[in-house]
Design a protein around this motif. Structure first.
Motif, short mmCIF file in Angstrom:
data_model
loop_
_atom_site.label_atom_id
_atom_site.label_comp_id
_atom_site.label_asym_id
_atom_site.label_seq_id
_atom_site.Cartn_x
_atom_site.Cartn_y
_atom_site.Cartn_z
N VAL A 149 38.16 40.85 39.68
CA VAL A 149 38.49 40.21 38.41
C VAL A 149 39.96 40.42 38.08
O VAL A 149 40.63 39.50 37.59
N GLN A 150 40.48 41.60 38.34
CA GLN A 150 41.91 41.83 38.12
C GLN A 150 42.74 40.89 38.98
O GLN A 150 43.73 40.31 38.51
N LYS A 151 42.34 40.73 40.25
CA LYS A 151 43.06 39.82 41.15
C LYS A 151 42.93 38.38 40.66
O LYS A 151 43.90 37.61 40.70
N PRO A 163 47.34 22.51 38.66
CA PRO A 163 45.96 22.10 38.33
C PRO A 163 44.94 23.00 39.04
O PRO A 163 44.13 22.56 39.85
N VAL A 164 45.02 24.32 38.75
CA VAL A 164 44.17 25.29 39.42
C VAL A 164 42.73 25.16 38.94
O VAL A 164 42.47 24.86 37.77
N THR A 165 41.77 25.40 39.84
CA THR A 165 40.35 25.33 39.50
C THR A 165 39.70 26.69 39.69
O THR A 165 40.22 27.55 40.42
N PHE A 166 38.56 26.86 39.05
CA PHE A 166 37.81 28.11 39.21
C PHE A 166 37.38 28.29 40.65
O PHE A 166 37.35 29.40 41.17
N SER A 167 37.07 27.18 41.31
CA SER A 167 36.68 27.24 42.72
C SER A 167 37.82 27.81 43.57
O SER A 167 37.60 28.63 44.47
N ASP A 168 39.05 27.40 43.26
CA ASP A 168 40.21 27.92 44.00
C ASP A 168 40.32 29.43 43.83
O ASP A 168 40.58 30.17 44.80
N ILE A 169 40.15 29.89 42.60
CA ILE A 169 40.30 31.31 42.33
C ILE A 169 39.18 32.12 42.99
O ILE A 169 39.42 33.18 43.58
N ALA A 170 37.95 31.62 42.91
CA ALA A 170 36.82 32.32 43.53
C ALA A 170 37.03 32.46 45.04
O ALA A 170 36.78 33.52 45.62
N ALA A 172 39.86 32.48 46.62
CA ALA A 172 40.99 33.38 46.87
C ALA A 172 40.59 34.85 46.77
O ALA A 172 41.16 35.70 47.48
N VAL A 173 39.63 35.18 45.90
CA VAL A 173 39.22 36.58 45.75
C VAL A 173 37.99 36.92 46.59
O VAL A 173 37.51 38.05 46.56
N GLY A 174 37.47 35.94 47.32
CA GLY A 174 36.37 36.19 48.25
C GLY A 174 34.99 36.33 47.61
O GLY A 174 34.13 37.04 48.14
N LEU A 175 34.78 35.65 46.47
CA LEU A 175 33.48 35.68 45.80
C LEU A 175 32.98 34.26 45.58
O LEU A 175 33.77 33.32 45.53
N THR A 176 31.66 34.13 45.42
CA THR A 176 31.13 32.82 45.05
C THR A 176 31.48 32.55 43.58
O THR A 176 31.74 33.48 42.81
N GLU A 177 31.48 31.29 43.21
CA GLU A 177 31.77 30.94 41.82
C GLU A 177 30.77 31.60 40.87
O GLU A 177 31.14 32.08 39.79
N PHE A 184 33.22 37.83 35.21
CA PHE A 184 34.10 37.53 34.09
C PHE A 184 33.38 37.76 32.78
O PHE A 184 33.92 38.36 31.84
N GLN A 185 32.16 37.28 32.69
CA GLN A 185 31.41 37.43 31.44
C GLN A 185 31.12 38.89 31.16
O GLN A 185 31.22 39.35 30.01
N ASP A 186 30.78 39.65 32.20
CA ASP A 186 30.44 41.06 32.01
C ASP A 186 31.67 41.91 31.68
O ASP A 186 31.59 42.83 30.85
#
Length: 249
Positions: A149-151, A163-170, A172-177, A184-186
């Motif tokens: 989450v920090q990354k 135009p970054v997407t949540f899919s791009d970020i997920a 990049a950090v090696g996790l599923t969306e 993030f919610q937790d």
């Protein structure tokens, strides 16, 4: 350290990242020029000249200074001033509070004594600060607890003008969306989309403190394709238009 009931520190501080500080006095941290970031208790704030932080004695904070700032801060001895209700509160500085803290520049830590007029000045400033702290500023950014989450927050901030997407970020950090969304919610209590919006607004606040930067360019730099969309988002988030916010600085 001075044994004065209160004194003011007024000087320039150069850029510095991740500096943790702690004082044996209650501390009204204020930048008369420039902007700094403050982090404590799992949250991060931006402090432009329209905002200050009231920090209780012995409460640690971490500061990030991107460009040279002019600091004008007041320190209050616990023996003379009651502790703030909370260890840290970020507050909006009224015009009166700004004038008072700037007037405190005449009373530095090396003064031999604090006269009656000076004591009254600091007393009034502390009263205003503690009252304003009862209505803390809400422009904070959560800090992730886990490395992914920090990354993700760091990548989101670095790419907010795209135009970054949540899919791009997920990816990049090696996790599923789904997994990253749950984290993030937790950890930060809000979805990624809200974090992106907050990061854009915080970056915009920092940029608006520089009078040489055009608002249209700031809008594009934080990821908005039009000034109208940026103005609308900024008004919803801060209650002011970008031009009004800049004017109050």
């Amino acid at each position: 350290m001075s044994d004065l009931p209160a004194f003011c520190v007024y000087r320039d501080f150069p850029p510095e990242a991740g500096k943790t500080v702690q004082f044996d006095r209650h501390y009204l941290l204020y930048a008369a020029k420039g902007t700094m970031r403050l982090q404590a208790a799992g949250r991060a704030w931006t402090l432009p000249p329209a905002r200050a932080a009231l920090i209780a004695a012995d409460a640690p904070i971490t500061l990030d200074i991107a460009t040279t700032i002019t600091c004008c801060s007041a320190l209050f001895a616990p023996a003379h001033y009651d502790a703030p209700a909370e260890p840290l509160r970020v507050l909006d500085m009224s015009p009166l509070a700004r004038e008072l803290i700037l007037a405190c520049r005449a009373h530095g830590p090396d003064a031999a004594a604090l006269d009656a007029d000076g004591k009254m000045l600091f007393d009034t400033l502390y009263m205003l600060a503690t009252r304003a702290a009862a209505m803390p500023n809400a422009m904070w950014m959560p800090v992730g607890q886990s490395v992914p989450v920090q990354k993700a927050l760091t990548l989101t901030e670095a790419r907010m003008d795209e135009p970054v997407t949540f899919s791009d970020i997920a990816t990049a950090v090696g996790l599923t969306e789904r997994t990253l969304a749950r984290r993030f919610q937790d950890e930060v209590g809000m979805p990624w989309r809200d974090c992106l919006r907050r990061l854009r607004m915080i970056r915009a606040v920092e940029a608006l403190a520089d009078p040489n930067r055009q608002i249209t360019q700031i809008a594009m730099d934080v990821g908005y394709s039009s000034s109208s969309a940026f103005n609308s988002a900024f008004l919803e988030f801060t209650g002011q238009t970008p031009s009004t916010f800049r004017a109050e600085l």
